[in-house]
Design a protein around this motif. Structure first.
Motif, mmCIF file in Angstrom:
data_model
loop_
_atom_site.group_PDB
_atom_site.id
_atom_site.type_symbol
_atom_site.label_atom_id
_atom_site.label_comp_id
_atom_site.label_asym_id
_atom_site.label_seq_id
_atom_site.Cartn_x
_atom_site.Cartn_y
_atom_site.Cartn_z
ATOM 1 N N LYS A 147 -2.826 10.542 -4.351
ATOM 2 C CA LYS A 147 -3.795 11.622 -4.519
ATOM 3 C C LYS A 147 -5.018 11.071 -5.245
ATOM 4 N N LYS A 188 8.980 4.387 -0.348
ATOM 5 C CA LYS A 188 9.501 5.364 0.608
ATOM 6 C C LYS A 188 10.983 5.657 0.395
ATOM 7 N N LYS A 219 -6.401 15.453 1.059
ATOM 8 C CA LYS A 219 -5.295 14.721 1.652
ATOM 9 C C LYS A 219 -5.014 13.449 0.862
ATOM 10 N N ASP A 220 -3.770 12.990 0.945
ATOM 11 C CA ASP A 220 -3.433 11.720 0.304
ATOM 12 C C ASP A 220 -4.230 10.586 0.945
ATOM 13 N N VAL A 221 -4.557 9.595 0.135
ATOM 14 C CA VAL A 221 -5.344 8.453 0.597
ATOM 15 C C VAL A 221 -4.486 7.199 0.520
ATOM 16 N N THR A 222 -4.456 6.435 1.605
ATOM 17 C CA THR A 222 -3.721 5.163 1.599
ATOM 18 C C THR A 222 -4.543 4.119 0.845
ATOM 19 N N THR A 254 0.845 -1.192 0.000
ATOM 20 C CA THR A 254 0.000 0.000 0.000
ATOM 21 C C THR A 254 0.880 1.241 0.000
ATOM 22 N N ASP A 285 0.458 5.975 -0.203
ATOM 23 C CA ASP A 285 -0.413 7.154 -0.199
ATOM 24 C C ASP A 285 -0.496 7.739 -1.602
#
Length: 447
Positions: A32, A95, A38-41, A28, A30
């Motif tokens: 847009k 990340k 806000k960013d969505v996971t 998963t 984050d």
């Protein structure tokens, strides 16, 4: 002039991501989303797949672009920026710290353009050039590091060799070695502004961004290895900790799903059904008990491999293996698979109920007639090839179902099993399939 991006680098990224496909599938990140501030996971698998495919295509296309003329230059800007954005989003999923952030935010080692108040860097300058040349030539307004508080408009791009400006080295010293000269209009200038572009610098910048894949590969490797190490440390409960073996298999299924992905969420379904199966015939029941013990031994081995994360996403390992080569008809072997079709469509509870039924033998005159045709033909001397021709005639005349066709094929190859199992053609499909599996296993035990 062309860029030369190494296609193997993006292939290496694909390979490392596919190495543990189950981890990739569950990843998963984050993102847009429309109408969300806000960013969505959300699941990242589809993003990863789409991005990898796009990277491969972009690398191939970017390598083919002749950076000649203004439109060749525009193509280079557009497609390499798409490539950079693809690399960046995969980096975000895993990340990986992006280039030109943190300690690298002042990096101007390629273009040497720090901009106003030293707020610029190579990334910002490349996007500024792209804006002028391609995406916003008549509305360049988002690059304050290089244009201050004025809007800019770019009417055209000239080849450095064809620009008369290079004839005035004292007036325009920055343009002497330029491959392209970008003309810029501004409201605060009486004369034009000229921006030089050096293709070698563009290539160097894109190569640097492309090499960022190496850091992503390391991040993916570290991410996968961390999951593997954690799973190795997490004990899978042994059968002895449960009151019955089926409860153990239910627990083992949870471990399989967790470690190998949702696509194996019913891996133990048939194993549980085999444990719950029984035959009314005493001789067949004795063979089943031996098969069940062999199944448990094989499951124990799978348990060990699963504990050490020695099973991959595809999970082709089965608890019982056997040789089918003694049967000469590959076609018949393939069609025996029809006996499992309905079983895999059943829910877990329905499959258990089927297994506990004991097969529920049935009477069916139609099946008896079909099989008798094969038996009588064999008694009259028909060989396997002739029996296949006869079976096709049967199919044409009776329009057989898949279940009936599997039984006909089993009847044709029945002599290969040397009577180790007396097949009961009046059992339901799955129980007949189980008899076939036991027969294959018993034959394999002889070697």
């Amino acid at each position: 002039m062309k860029i030369q991006l190494d296609p193997q680098l993006c292939n290496n990224l694909r390979e490392i991501i596919n190495e543990h496909h189950n981890f990739t599938y569950e990843k998963t990140a984050d993102f847009k989303f429309p109408n969300s501030k806000k960013d969505v996971t959300a699941g990242a698998y589809n993003c990863i797949c789409a991005t990898l495919d796009r990277i491969n295509d972009l690398v191939e296309h970017c390598n083919s672009i002749e950076i000649e003329g203004q439109f060749g230059l525009c193509d280079f800007f557009n497609y390499t920026q798409s490539l950079i954005e693809c690399i960046a989003i995969i980096g975000k999923v895993y990340k990986v710290a992006p280039l030109y952030k943190g300690a690298d935010k002042n990096d101007t080692s390629v273009f040497h353009q720090a901009g106003l108040n030293n707020d610029g860097n190579d990334e910002k300058y490349f996007t500024y050039l792209r804006s002028l040349c391609s995406v916003h030539p008549v509305e360049t307004s988002r690059h304050k590091e290089y244009q201050g508080n004025q809007a800019e408009w770019c009417p055209y791009i000239l080849s450095g060799k064809s620009s008369m400006l290079v004839c005035f080295p004292n007036v325009y010293p920055d343009l002497q070695d330029a491959d392209f000269v970008v003309t810029v209009y501004r409201n605060d200038l009486k004369l034009c502004k000229y921006v030089p572009i050096h293709v070698k610098e563009l290539i160097a910048y894109v190569q640097k961004r492309y090499q960022h894949i190496n850091q992503i590969i390391k991040a993916v490797t570290d991410y996968n290895q961390e999951l593997i190490d954690n799973f190795k440390k997490k004990p899978i409960p042994e059968p002895e900790t449960f009151t019955d073996y089926v409860s153990y298999l239910n627990s083992l299924q949870n471990a399989i799903t967790e470690r190998c992905g949702e696509n194996h969420a019913d891996k133990t379904k048939e194993w549980i059904c085999i444990i719950k199966a029984h035959f009314e015939d005493d001789a067949m029941q004795e063979k089943l008990l031996a098969y069940q013990e062999a199944l448990k031994t094989g499951i124990s081995t799978i348990h060990q491999h699963l504990q050490q994360m020695g099973i991959d996403y595809y999970f082709e390992e089965e608890p019982i293996s056997y040789d089918t080569r003694f049967v000469k008809s590959g076609y018949a072997l393939e069609k025996l698979g029809y006996l499992q079709e309905d079983f895999w469509r059943l829910s877990f509870d329905e499959a258990i109920k089927l297994a506990e039924s004991g097969g529920e033998p049935f009477s069916n005159d139609r099946i008896d007639n079909l099989l008798n045709i094969i038996s009588n033909a064999r008694m009259n001397g028909a060989d396997d090839e002739e029996l296949m021709d006869i079976s096709r005639e049967i199919d044409h005349q009776y329009t057989t179902t898949n279940s009936e066709w599997a039984r006909i094929q089993l009847k044709i190859i029945e002599p290969y099993f040397d009577n180790v199992v007396k097949f009961d053609y009046h059992l339901n499909d799955w129980y007949l399939h189980l008899q076939v599996e036991i027969a294959f296993w018993l034959i394999s035990q002889r070697s």
